[in-house]
Enzyme design. Structure first.
Site, mmCIF file in Angstrom:
data_model
loop_
_atom_site.group_PDB
_atom_site.id
_atom_site.type_symbol
_atom_site.label_atom_id
_atom_site.label_comp_id
_atom_site.label_asym_id
_atom_site.label_seq_id
_atom_site.Cartn_x
_atom_site.Cartn_y
_atom_site.Cartn_z
ATOM 1 C CG ASP A 1 -2.020 0.856 1.128
ATOM 2 O OD1 ASP A 1 -1.976 1.870 0.002
ATOM 3 O OD2 ASP A 1 -2.048 1.684 2.521
ATOM 4 C CG ASP B 1 -1.410 7.612 0.983
ATOM 5 O OD1 ASP B 1 -0.570 8.487 0.797
ATOM 6 O OD2 ASP B 1 -2.619 7.685 0.125
ATOM 7 C CG ASP C 1 -1.757 2.209 6.676
ATOM 8 O OD1 ASP C 1 -2.518 1.654 5.875
ATOM 9 O OD2 ASP C 1 -2.066 3.092 7.529
#
Length: 350
Positions: free
Chosen positions: A93, A95, A283
């Site tokens: 990923d 961000d 995240d």
């Protein structure tokens, strides 16, 4: 276990759904089939009985591919495969993983709201300003920038602004407002990134370099706007690292944002690997659900805004990626049904 595998993998309903472009209408069912950890025969039997209560709805081809991949992943899990599939790809990923960016996004949204004097309630309210606490909660529940604003305005009321003195009426006016705010926010966010003051999260570059040296394929898949993701990757990882990616996808490339698994399903197809041969680095729970829904393994590197989430179904959970983490650790996941969680007392990297 063979009988269990038969129930999960040879279901006439699942097979028919995948073949004609429909799927059982159940988010929990999709997530449970996508997970790559142990299931008991009782769980699979429960899934089988649930099928009788599920609706069928037409889906896009991306969703059809997702359903087929989920069925394939269920076959591997239900069969109780003794060996973990060979690791062939690392999928990152952007961000929250490549950089801890959520507060930068929040600041950019607030700058857009202030620039256009976005007021809720329309005409009489204060200019919208998202606090850190509110944005942490919002970004853990709603993926993508435009959906975040739609969620907020849908809940608290559509605003007035310098773009329009009264609240927008109808889908077209609302879409125009959202598009304009998102475009301005994206440019402001890119200015923040381009300032040179933002650094990549620890361990990300090293893990990418290890993967490339070992012959693994590398991908970046983000729900964010493509121009923003390109800027982040080029600015923080370097232009050569960006060009060396085997697959790059952003939110513009798929019709549905995470937690929909489409972006990861399509990435696996473009990488030329089976989803079970991919390890996703995410995240948040939203990204974790997307990875599991695609039938991929998942490692979490949480941020300050996601540190309190349970991350059920992840293999490993860290804050920053530890310097001692190697590909050998990733090739040999923890025992099925367990999470190697650095937040737990006595955790050791094995």
């Amino acid at each position: 276990m063979a009988a269990t595998a038969s129930l999960a993998c040879q279901s006439p309903l699942l097979t028919a759904c995948a073949n004609r472009g429909t799927t059982p209408h159940s988010r929990c069912f999709r997530a449970s089939l996508g997970r790559q950890h142990a299931r008991t025969g009782t769980e699979v039997l429960h899934i089988q009985r649930q099928q009788q209560r599920m609706c069928r709805q037409p889906l896009s081809w991306a969703a059809v591919r997702a359903t087929r991949s989920i069925i394939a992943a269920a076959a591997v899990v239900a069969a109780g495969a003794a060996e973990t599939p060979e690791l062939k790809a690392l999928v990152f990923d952007c961000d929250g993983v490549i950089l801890e960016s959520e507060d930068l996004h929040r600041r950019a949204y607030n700058a857009a709201f202030e620039h256009f004097e976005v007021r809720v309630p329309a005409g009489t309210g204060d200019v919208v300003s998202w606090s850190s606490e509110y944005y942490d909660d919002l970004q853990n529940r709603v993926g993508g920038g435009k959906p975040k604003m739609r969620h907020y305005f849908g809940k608290f009321g559509w605003p007035s602004s310098t773009l329009q003195p009264s609240a927008p009426q109808g889908d077209d006016e609302q879409a125009k407002l959202i598009d304009t705010l998102q475009d301005w926010k994206t440019q402001h966010y890119q200015d923040l990134i381009g300032s040179g003051q933002v650094k990549p999260r620890p361990g990300v570059l090293r893990l990418m370099e290890q993967g490339r040296a070992a012959g693994l394929k590398l991908a970046v898949c983000s729900a964010a706007t493509k121009s923003s993701v390109i800027l982040v990757v080029e600015q923080l990882l370097g232009t050569e690292a960006f060009k060396a990616l085997d697959v790059f996808m952003a939110g513009d490339d798929v019709p549905e944002k995470k937690p929909d698994p489409s972006i990861y399903v399509i990435a696996a197809e473009r990488l030329g690997v089976d989803p079970s041969e991919c390890l996703v680095i995410e995240d948040s729970t939203i990204g974790l659900r997307a990875a599991l829904g695609a039938g991929m393994r998942c490692l979490i590197t949480y941020t300050s805004s996601t540190a309190g989430e349970a991350f059920e179904g992840a293999e490993r959970v860290f804050g920053d990626l530890p310097g001692s983490l190697t590909l050998d650790h990733l090739r040999a996941p923890p025992a099925q049904g367990t999470i190697a969680d650095s937040r737990k007392e006595g955790h050791q990297l094995t």
